[in-house]
Every structure is written in C-alpha cells, then in structure tokens.
Design an enzyme around this catalytic site. Structure first.
Site, PDB file in Angstrom:
ATOM      1  N   VAL A   1      15.276 -65.741 -64.729  1.00 24.58           N
ATOM      2  CA  VAL A   1      14.452 -65.780 -63.515  1.00 24.58           C
ATOM      3  C   VAL A   1      13.808 -64.434 -63.197  1.00 24.58           C
ATOM      4  O   VAL A   1      12.986 -64.345 -62.278  1.00 24.58           O
ATOM      5  CB  VAL A   1      15.258 -66.258 -62.276  1.00 24.58           C
ATOM      6  N   LYS A   2      14.166 -63.388 -63.942  1.00 27.58           N
ATOM      7  CA  LYS A   2      13.645 -62.051 -63.665  1.00 27.58           C
ATOM      8  C   LYS A   2      12.279 -61.842 -64.333  1.00 27.58           C
ATOM      9  O   LYS A   2      11.818 -62.686 -65.093  1.00 27.58           O
ATOM     10  CB  LYS A   2      14.652 -60.999 -64.144  1.00 27.58           C
ATOM     11  N   PRO A   3      11.593 -60.701 -64.056  1.00 25.11           N
ATOM     12  CA  PRO A   3      10.225 -60.508 -64.566  1.00 25.11           C
ATOM     13  C   PRO A   3      10.071 -60.654 -66.075  1.00 25.11           C
ATOM     14  O   PRO A   3       9.036 -61.117 -66.546  1.00 25.11           O
ATOM     15  CB  PRO A   3       9.888 -59.092 -64.092  1.00 25.11           C
TER      16      PRO A   3
END
Length: 376
Positions: A180-182
């Site tokens: 879910v992170k960049p």
C-alpha cells in the site's frame, strides 16, 4: 471495490522480476547494492540499507542508536511498529500528542524536552499520510538537546520539505515498501542516512552480525538477525522507483479533485498541505465534524457496501490492550479526537477522475442520510 490504496504492478515490473528469477543469485547479490544506490540517489543521502520490512528497519535503527533502557519520544498516531520496535530494542516509549494534521506537535515535544531530556534516547517522528512533519523545528530541538532523530517516513517516499526530500534530514530515516506504500517490494523496508557508521552497524546486524574474511571463512562479531531483502524483491524495488514520480503525479491529480470538491462542505474537513511541502499522498484523510463521530461506523460500513474501500488511520497506539497494561490509561486529546474523526478514502495512482467522482458522490449521498448526533 475501489481500495483506499493500491500497488502499481505493470509489465515492466513483471519483466524485472522474471529476469531476476532467472539469475543465479536470488539473495545477497548485486541487486541489493543497486537498489540501495538508487534509493540514495533519489532521496539525496549517502548511505542506505534495505531490509525485509520497515519494522526490521526501525528495530535496527533503534538498536544502532543504543537506546536500551532509555525513552523514545514518539507519536501515538502511527502503525504500532513505530513504538513496538523501540520496545524490542530495549527502550521505553512515551507518546507526544499530535496536531490537527496528524503529525507530532513540535511545541508539545519541546515542552517535554524542557521538562527533562537526560533520559531520552531518541525522538521518532512519523510523516502522517506522506505529509512531512515540521522538520526544521524538530531537527533544531534534537540538536539543541543532543538527541538522535529518527524519521519514520514509511508513508513519505517522494515527499518533500522546503525543497528537500523527506528522508534526507534526520539522523536515520525509515521507508516501507509494503504494497500500500508509494513503492513496493512485496514486503520490505529501508534505513537511509548520511551517517556511514550507523548504516554500517545496521548492515552488520541485518545478516546475523557476520563478517566474511574470505569466501569460506567468516566471523560473527555481533548478535544479529536475518533481516535481508532478496535480490528478486530488490529488482522489483528498482523498477518501482523509476515509476514513482509519475505515480505521485497521478495521486496528486486525484487529491486536487478532492480538495476542490470537498471545500467548505458541511460534514468534514481535510488536511491542507502547506506550500513549502510536497506530499506523497499515501493517504487522503477526511476528518468528520464532531456531530458525525457517533455515525462513523455506520458511514464506514455504508461506504464498504457501496464498493468504496475506506480505512481508519490510526487507533492511537496507547489504546491497544498491550500498551494499556504496559503504560496504564493515557489520554491525549488531539490524538483521541483525530481517531474519532478520521477516515481514509481511496486515493492512488490506479484511480481515474471518474473513480474519484464516484467516491465523492457516494460519500456525500451517504452523509446526507446520516443523522447528526453529538456523542462526545
């Protein structure tokens, strides 16, 4: 379902993974060094160590700083790992209240340091949702009181503060590569720094505390861990990093639409990003007005039923039963109210403006039907 966040995996990622899988060396090879070098170049630091999670990165960052039996001052509005890793490293934790943007309140931090700073082993801040903390003020406090500063920038790869990349300004900075992170490496994390000695210590601990004299001869000089990130994961990370700025532009397009459409509505406020900051837009939080606190669960369930994946960031760490047993009952007014108010709505590079409009229209439609009711 339009999820609140989503990984970006395309054919170039698949090709990079396929190529890495065909290599003779799948872990402990050149791709690890290449990924670390790419992170250094992107963030603007001299040294990096990639690991199998941001939790591992936090653990080794705290350990390298020697915070055992000291206090780590941190925010309660974060994933539990920020505090957990400090405890695992032998420290105590103390929570400082936040501001209305979800970031640690630097004035309350200063008040705590004025009270007594001799027992503080580290200050550990979090750039909530990708929005940088007030790094100048916090960094100055850390220097004034001679306390190491950790920036848990798990949300904030690509974010900026006064023209500098988040991750380039603390003694040690942490990034997460969870899906879910960049960017993602499946699971993964990194510590970055301009301090060669600290990163060398972390790299030693990453792989059992072992150093190799020759190919067949090694020595274990520290009690370390198996926190390594594979070459296959690093190959994905290298390719993901190449796409990051483009994906951040797509996230910014969605948030710009939201900012305009949500202005002066009667149900909630949003977090404004200051002109001297650039956010990765990892999250798009809305903060319900108090008359809707009691209806938050109803709103949450209605949005899920409508195909909109929402989440809450975060339950204050001191609210978990483990921390209640450890620290007793804690009440921090701003963190408590933020938790009552916050919902994270979908915002990521896989969305288009049609998706954003659907989220906006559905959100307002549901809120119009919700009965107001103050519940404290």
């Amino acid at each position: 379902m339009i999820t609140y966040s989503h990984q970006n995996i395309d054919q170039s990622d698949i090709d990079a993974l396929t190529k890495a899988l065909k290599d003779e060396i799948l872990t402990g090879g050149k791709k690890v060094d290449e990924f670390e070098e790419a992170l250094c170049e992107y963030i603007g630091v001299k040294h990096a160590c990639v690991l199998n999670s941001a939790t591992s990165a936090l653990h080794l960052a705290y350990t390298a700083l020697g915070i055992k039996e000291k206090i780590v001052l941190t925010t309660p509005l974060t994933f539990a790992a920020t505090a957990n890793a400090a405890l695992i490293a032998g420290a105590k934790v103390e929570f400082i209240d936040i501001k209305n943007d979800g970031n640690i309140d630097e004035k309350k931090l200063e008040a705590r340091l004025v009270k007594n700073s001799t027992d503080i082993g580290a200050i550990s801040v979090v750039d909530f949702g990708g929005n940088s903390v007030e790094m100048d003020e916090i960094s100055n406090l850390a220097k004034k009181y001679n306390i190491p500063l950790i920036d848990d920038a798990s949300h904030a790869l690509g974010s900026e503060y006064k023209g500098k990349k988040v991750g380039s300004m603390a003694d040690l900075s942490i990034f997460s590569f969870h899906p879910v992170k960049p960017i993602t490496t499946f699971e993964g994390g990194a510590v970055v720094s301009n301090n060669k000695e600290l990163i060398s210590k972390i790299k030693l601990l990453r792989s059992h505390g072992i150093v190799k004299k020759r190919l067949w001869d090694s020595d274990m000089i520290e009690l370390g861990y198996n926190y390594r990130l594979s070459d296959v994961a690093c190959a994905l990370g290298i390719n993901q990093l190449k796409k990051l700025d483009h994906n951040l532009e797509k996230r910014e397009e969605i948030t710009s639409f939201y900012d305009k459409e949500f202005e002066k509505n009667h149900y909630f406020s949003t977090i404004k990003i200051k002109d001297y900051k650039k956010s990765s837009r990892h999250l798009y939080p809305i903060l319900l007005f108090p008359e809707f606190y009691c209806q938050k669960e109803e709103l949450f369930e209605s949005l899920l039923h409508a195909g909109i994946g929402v989440q809450v960031h975060y339950k204050p760490t001191y609210e978990f039963s483990f921390y209640k047993k450890l620290l007793g009952e804690i009440r921090l007014q701003n963190a408590d109210n933020f938790y009552k108010a916050e919902l994270s709505i979908p915002c990521h590079q896989e969305m288009n403006l049609k998706d954003a409009k659907f989220v906006k229209d559905t959100l307002f439609s549901i809120l119009e039907k919700v009965k107001k009711g103050y519940c404290g």
